[in-house]
Design a protein around this motif. Structure first.
Motif, PDB file in Angstrom:
ATOM      1  N   LEU A   1       0.869  -1.169   0.000  1.00  0.00           N
ATOM      2  CA  LEU A   1       0.000   0.000   0.000  1.00  0.00           C
ATOM      3  C   LEU A   1       0.907   1.219   0.000  1.00  0.00           C
ATOM      4  O   LEU A   1       1.690   1.410   0.933  1.00  0.00           O
ATOM      5  CB  LEU A   1      -0.906   0.005   1.239  1.00  0.00           C
ATOM      6  CG  LEU A   1      -1.740   1.259   1.471  1.00  0.00           C
ATOM      7  CD1 LEU A   1      -2.746   1.452   0.328  1.00  0.00           C
ATOM      8  CD2 LEU A   1      -2.458   1.177   2.814  1.00  0.00           C
ATOM      9  N   ARG A   2       0.821   2.012  -1.046  1.00  0.00           N
ATOM     10  CA  ARG A   2       1.627   3.234  -1.142  1.00  0.00           C
ATOM     11  C   ARG A   2       0.683   4.425  -1.214  1.00  0.00           C
ATOM     12  O   ARG A   2      -0.202   4.476  -2.073  1.00  0.00           O
ATOM     13  CB  ARG A   2       2.524   3.201  -2.369  1.00  0.00           C
ATOM     14  CG  ARG A   2       3.423   4.417  -2.452  1.00  0.00           C
ATOM     15  CD  ARG A   2       4.404   4.313  -3.590  1.00  0.00           C
ATOM     16  NE  ARG A   2       5.288   5.478  -3.563  1.00  0.00           N
ATOM     17  CZ  ARG A   2       5.794   6.036  -4.636  1.00  0.00           C
ATOM     18  NH1 ARG A   2       5.538   5.528  -5.835  1.00  0.00           N
ATOM     19  NH2 ARG A   2       6.577   7.088  -4.519  1.00  0.00           N
TER      20      ARG A   2
ATOM     21  N   PRO B   1      -4.998  12.080  -1.584  1.00  0.00           N
ATOM     22  CA  PRO B   1      -3.696  11.491  -1.921  1.00  0.00           C
ATOM     23  C   PRO B   1      -3.802  10.505  -3.078  1.00  0.00           C
ATOM     24  O   PRO B   1      -4.875  10.033  -3.430  1.00  0.00           O
ATOM     25  CB  PRO B   1      -3.312  10.761  -0.636  1.00  0.00           C
ATOM     26  CG  PRO B   1      -4.624  10.345  -0.063  1.00  0.00           C
ATOM     27  CD  PRO B   1      -5.564  11.483  -0.370  1.00  0.00           C
ATOM     28  N   ARG B   2      -2.655  10.186  -3.616  1.00  0.00           N
ATOM     29  CA  ARG B   2      -2.566   9.104  -4.600  1.00  0.00           C
ATOM     30  C   ARG B   2      -2.360   7.822  -3.797  1.00  0.00           C
ATOM     31  O   ARG B   2      -1.493   7.758  -2.927  1.00  0.00           O
ATOM     32  CB  ARG B   2      -1.394   9.345  -5.536  1.00  0.00           C
ATOM     33  CG  ARG B   2      -1.197   8.251  -6.551  1.00  0.00           C
ATOM     34  CD  ARG B   2       0.005   8.574  -7.439  1.00  0.00           C
ATOM     35  NE  ARG B   2       0.341   7.460  -8.268  1.00  0.00           N
ATOM     36  CZ  ARG B   2      -0.069   7.293  -9.512  1.00  0.00           C
ATOM     37  NH1 ARG B   2      -0.812   8.211 -10.082  1.00  0.00           N
ATOM     38  NH2 ARG B   2       0.276   6.220 -10.193  1.00  0.00           N
ATOM     39  N   VAL B   3      -3.176   6.824  -4.071  1.00  0.00           N
ATOM     40  CA  VAL B   3      -3.088   5.546  -3.360  1.00  0.00           C
ATOM     41  C   VAL B   3      -2.867   4.450  -4.383  1.00  0.00           C
ATOM     42  O   VAL B   3      -3.646   4.313  -5.334  1.00  0.00           O
ATOM     43  CB  VAL B   3      -4.374   5.265  -2.550  1.00  0.00           C
ATOM     44  CG1 VAL B   3      -4.312   3.886  -1.923  1.00  0.00           C
ATOM     45  CG2 VAL B   3      -4.597   6.327  -1.501  1.00  0.00           C
ATOM     46  N   GLU B   4      -1.785   3.689  -4.188  1.00  0.00           N
ATOM     47  CA  GLU B   4      -1.470   2.572  -5.072  1.00  0.00           C
ATOM     48  C   GLU B   4      -1.562   1.271  -4.281  1.00  0.00           C
ATOM     49  O   GLU B   4      -0.981   1.159  -3.202  1.00  0.00           O
ATOM     50  CB  GLU B   4      -0.064   2.732  -5.649  1.00  0.00           C
ATOM     51  CG  GLU B   4       0.103   3.973  -6.495  1.00  0.00           C
ATOM     52  CD  GLU B   4       1.543   4.240  -6.861  1.00  0.00           C
ATOM     53  OE1 GLU B   4       2.388   3.320  -6.738  1.00  0.00           O
ATOM     54  OE2 GLU B   4       1.831   5.385  -7.268  1.00  0.00           O
ATOM     55  N   VAL B   5      -2.287   0.317  -4.841  1.00  0.00           N
ATOM     56  CA  VAL B   5      -2.496  -0.979  -4.197  1.00  0.00           C
ATOM     57  C   VAL B   5      -1.725  -2.031  -4.986  1.00  0.00           C
ATOM     58  O   VAL B   5      -1.815  -2.078  -6.217  1.00  0.00           O
ATOM     59  CB  VAL B   5      -4.001  -1.332  -4.166  1.00  0.00           C
ATOM     60  CG1 VAL B   5      -4.218  -2.731  -3.630  1.00  0.00           C
ATOM     61  CG2 VAL B   5      -4.768  -0.304  -3.355  1.00  0.00           C
TER      62      VAL B   5
ATOM     63  N   LEU C   1     -10.194  -7.557  -5.170  1.00  0.00           N
ATOM     64  CA  LEU C   1     -10.683  -6.204  -4.943  1.00  0.00           C
ATOM     65  C   LEU C   1     -10.389  -5.813  -3.503  1.00  0.00           C
ATOM     66  O   LEU C   1     -10.376  -6.668  -2.615  1.00  0.00           O
ATOM     67  CB  LEU C   1     -12.195  -6.130  -5.198  1.00  0.00           C
ATOM     68  CG  LEU C   1     -12.649  -6.417  -6.629  1.00  0.00           C
ATOM     69  CD1 LEU C   1     -14.166  -6.522  -6.688  1.00  0.00           C
ATOM     70  CD2 LEU C   1     -12.149  -5.329  -7.570  1.00  0.00           C
ATOM     71  N   TYR C   2     -10.206  -4.520  -3.283  1.00  0.00           N
ATOM     72  CA  TYR C   2      -9.821  -4.028  -1.959  1.00  0.00           C
ATOM     73  C   TYR C   2     -10.689  -2.854  -1.529  1.00  0.00           C
ATOM     74  O   TYR C   2     -11.236  -2.133  -2.362  1.00  0.00           O
ATOM     75  CB  TYR C   2      -8.347  -3.606  -1.966  1.00  0.00           C
ATOM     76  CG  TYR C   2      -7.423  -4.764  -2.239  1.00  0.00           C
ATOM     77  CD1 TYR C   2      -6.971  -5.568  -1.202  1.00  0.00           C
ATOM     78  CD2 TYR C   2      -7.039  -5.085  -3.532  1.00  0.00           C
ATOM     79  CE1 TYR C   2      -6.145  -6.661  -1.448  1.00  0.00           C
ATOM     80  CE2 TYR C   2      -6.220  -6.169  -3.792  1.00  0.00           C
ATOM     81  CZ  TYR C   2      -5.777  -6.944  -2.744  1.00  0.00           C
ATOM     82  OH  TYR C   2      -4.969  -8.028  -2.976  1.00  0.00           O
ATOM     83  N   THR C   3     -10.770  -2.685  -0.219  1.00  0.00           N
ATOM     84  CA  THR C   3     -11.460  -1.552   0.401  1.00  0.00           C
ATOM     85  C   THR C   3     -10.428  -0.736   1.161  1.00  0.00           C
ATOM     86  O   THR C   3      -9.616  -1.294   1.903  1.00  0.00           O
ATOM     87  CB  THR C   3     -12.556  -2.044   1.380  1.00  0.00           C
ATOM     88  OG1 THR C   3     -13.581  -2.700   0.621  1.00  0.00           O
ATOM     89  CG2 THR C   3     -13.167  -0.897   2.157  1.00  0.00           C
ATOM     90  N   LEU C   4     -10.483   0.583   0.989  1.00  0.00           N
ATOM     91  CA  LEU C   4      -9.594   1.510   1.677  1.00  0.00           C
ATOM     92  C   LEU C   4     -10.402   2.364   2.640  1.00  0.00           C
ATOM     93  O   LEU C   4     -11.419   2.941   2.258  1.00  0.00           O
ATOM     94  CB  LEU C   4      -8.878   2.419   0.672  1.00  0.00           C
ATOM     95  CG  LEU C   4      -7.951   3.465   1.269  1.00  0.00           C
ATOM     96  CD1 LEU C   4      -6.662   2.818   1.767  1.00  0.00           C
ATOM     97  CD2 LEU C   4      -7.642   4.551   0.245  1.00  0.00           C
TER      98      LEU C   4
ATOM     99  N   SER D   1      -6.874  -4.978  -7.741  1.00  0.00           N
ATOM    100  CA  SER D   1      -5.459  -5.243  -7.456  1.00  0.00           C
ATOM    101  C   SER D   1      -4.591  -4.580  -8.505  1.00  0.00           C
ATOM    102  O   SER D   1      -4.980  -4.471  -9.669  1.00  0.00           O
ATOM    103  CB  SER D   1      -5.253  -6.761  -7.465  1.00  0.00           C
ATOM    104  OG  SER D   1      -3.932  -7.077  -7.139  1.00  0.00           O
ATOM    105  N   THR D   2      -3.427  -4.123  -8.114  1.00  0.00           N
ATOM    106  CA  THR D   2      -2.402  -3.474  -8.950  1.00  0.00           C
ATOM    107  C   THR D   2      -2.841  -2.127  -9.522  1.00  0.00           C
ATOM    108  O   THR D   2      -2.250  -1.643 -10.477  1.00  0.00           O
ATOM    109  CB  THR D   2      -1.897  -4.378 -10.102  1.00  0.00           C
ATOM    110  OG1 THR D   2      -2.904  -4.462 -11.112  1.00  0.00           O
ATOM    111  CG2 THR D   2      -1.482  -5.753  -9.607  1.00  0.00           C
TER     112      THR D   2
END
Length: 177
Positions: free
Chosen positions: A27-28, A51-55, A63-66, A94-95
């Motif tokens: 997680l960036r 922000p920019r969020v990279e998974v 799939l992801y939840t932030l 993802s990605t």
């Protein structure tokens, strides 16, 4: 990582917001050109924009939840609005990044008025595509309860930064009620 040196443990994110978990996805999070590193300090003027969020990940079907919360609202000495929900994005492939997901609660920029606040980004792997209802309010959100309700399990990644009021920025109220 050694739990005694884990920034999430040292910063009390593990305990106040999350239970211990094993990181399994990268997680960036970046504001401009600055990476959010656990415990790094940002000024409110540096975090106004989303922000920019990279998974990370490897399986493109995941799939992801932030979730982004402030466990120190309205002040670290009296966090009676804990946790304050700043952002909620679901169905992030993802990605990719948060911009590819479904924004359930729009980004609310940090504006602490008292003390040093922790702003926590938590990433969960979803069991599949799912509908998430926006909470009726931002204050007193519970990351743990949210994860349990939507069967998300433990987080797969988390990071946080510290932020405090800038000198001369006035005493404007941070959280609408």
């Amino acid at each position: 990582m050694n739990l005694e040196r884990d920034p999430l443990v040292l910063g009390r994110v593990i305990s106040d917001v999350l239970d211990p978990f094993t990181r399994s996805v990268t997680l960036r999070v970046t504001y401009g050109s600055r990476d959010v590193g656990s415990g790094r300090e940002f000024k409110p003027s540096q975090v106004v924009n989303q922000p920019r969020v990279e998974v990370g990940g490897t399986d493109l079907r995941n799939l992801y939840t932030l979730v982004m919360v402030d466990p120190d609202a309205p002040s670290p000495s009296e966090p009676n609005l804990r946790e304050y929900l700043h952002w909620l994005v679901t169905d992030i492939p993802s990605t990719t990044g948060a911009t590819f997901g479904q924004e359930v609660m729009a980004y609310w920029s940090p504006r602490p008025t008292m003390g040093i606040h922790r702003f926590v980004f938590v990433l969960f792997k979803q069991p599949g595509r799912q509908a998430v209802d926006p909470p009726g309010w931002r204050q007193n959100f519970s990351t743990r309860d949210f994860a349990e309700f939507y069967s998300l399990g433990l987080p797969v990644a988390a990071v946080y930064f510290n932020c405090q009021r800038e000198s001369g920025s006035g005493g404007r109220r941070m959280y609408p009620i």
